[in-house]
Design a protein around this motif. Structure first.
Motif, PDB file in Angstrom:
ATOM      1  N   SER A  54       0.825  -1.205   0.000  1.00 36.85           N
ATOM      2  CA  SER A  54       0.000   0.000   0.000  1.00 36.85           C
ATOM      3  C   SER A  54       0.861   1.257   0.000  1.00 36.85           C
ATOM      4  N   GLY A 202      -6.173   4.661   0.181  1.00 35.23           N
ATOM      5  CA  GLY A 202      -7.469   4.110   0.532  1.00 35.23           C
ATOM      6  C   GLY A 202      -8.266   3.563  -0.628  1.00 35.23           C
ATOM      7  N   PRO A 222      -6.733  -1.737   1.941  1.00 33.59           N
ATOM      8  CA  PRO A 222      -8.200  -1.816   1.864  1.00 33.59           C
ATOM      9  C   PRO A 222      -8.693  -3.179   1.395  1.00 33.59           C
ATOM     10  N   SER A 240      -8.117  -1.634   9.778  1.00 36.92           N
ATOM     11  CA  SER A 240      -8.882  -0.392   9.669  1.00 36.92           C
ATOM     12  C   SER A 240      -8.296   0.690  10.566  1.00 36.92           C
ATOM     13  N   LEU A 243      -5.421   2.398   8.768  1.00 36.11           N
ATOM     14  CA  LEU A 243      -5.884   3.365   7.774  1.00 36.11           C
ATOM     15  C   LEU A 243      -6.497   4.593   8.444  1.00 36.11           C
ATOM     16  N   SER A 247      -5.357   8.510   8.019  1.00 32.62           N
ATOM     17  CA  SER A 247      -6.310   9.565   7.687  1.00 32.62           C
ATOM     18  C   SER A 247      -6.203  10.734   8.664  1.00 32.62           C
TER      19      SER A 247
END
Length: 261
Positions: A54, A202, A222, A240, A243, A247
């Motif tokens: 990622s 994302g 994701p 999650s 991520l 964010s």
């Protein structure tokens, strides 16, 4: 009314309801997180591989967006030609296009039987779908508008007198762009790059449609969350959280640009 005054109840109540609606899912995620086994789960090979892929793909996609998006933003901000509004609309289409539709469009354009993909395959033996390069392309497609819009806005707000002064002193167009224009719009470029990177990190729909979900090759964070949710919900929560942390970091980095104190 003074900005520091008390808001009326008919605005305050729906505002609080809207805030609760946005915060409640995040609170649920934090409340159900397996904090005691968080480190162990994050250290698993599949999680680390998805995180590595990622970060790599999002960074490469951001680099491609900078290479192509900054010149495109300059054209949209400074050039004048027939059809400019149509071009600007086409640039922003990925913002409203469902990501899965974007993945299908990429397949039809760059797949082995696509408009360009068939030629790449026959002439150079290059196959893009279901590869790591396909992940980068899918993320670039959905993320580039964020960079273009940010840089275009910065270019429109830049003072042209500095560029005109450089031109009167004999500087060429490339020198003006490199030594004057880019430093002037550097904050806009940086903000756009951060948004672009976060959006690429994302990305889900276009990636799984165009690149698939193969561990170690195309399975980004994701996609790993989606797969883990079916087999190991606790692992999905941990992924999650990663991520979510990214964010929050992005929002913190852009706070000074969005919020005027």
């Amino acid at each position: 009314m003074n900005r520091s005054g008390r808001p009326p109840w008919f605005l305050l109540l729906p505002a609080l309801a809207g805030l609760a609606f946005l915060v409640l899912p995040l609170a649920g995620l934090l409340a159900r997180a397996p904090w005691s086994t968080l480190g162990t789960r994050l250290g698993r090979g599949q999680v680390l591989e998805a995180l590595r892929l990622s970060l790599l793909s999002a960074t490469l996609a951001t680099g491609v967006c900078l290479l192509l998006g900054v010149p495109l933003a300059w054209v949209l901000a400074r050039a004048s030609f027939p059809g400019l509004r149509i071009v600007r609309a086409l640039v922003t289409v990925p913002l409203v296009l469902p990501p899965v539709v974007g993945g299908v469009a990429l397949l039809l354009a760059l797949g082995r039987r696509g408009l360009v993909g068939a030629w790449l395959d026959s002439a150079f033996g290059i196959t893009l779908p279901f590869t790591t390069a396909g992940v980068v392309l899918a993320e670039t497609f959905v993320a580039m508008p964020f960079l273009v819009i940010s840089v275009e806005g910065a270019l429109r707000g830049a003072d042209l007198r500095y560029e005109e002064a450089a031109a009167t002193l004999g500087a060429g167009r490339w020198t003006i762009f490199r030594r004057v224009t880019l430093p002037l719009v550097a904050p806009g470029v940086a903000a756009g790059a951060v948004l672009c990177w976060a959006r690429a990190l994302g990305e889900f729909g276009a990636t799984i449609t165009f690149a698939g979900n193969f561990p170690g090759r195309t399975q980004t964070m994701p996609l790993a969350v989606y797969l883990a949710l079916q087999n190991d919900p606790q692992a999905a929560i941990v992924l999650s959280l990663v991520l979510l942390a990214v964010s929050v970091a992005v929002l913190a980095a852009l706070r000074d640009r969005w919020v005027q104190t």
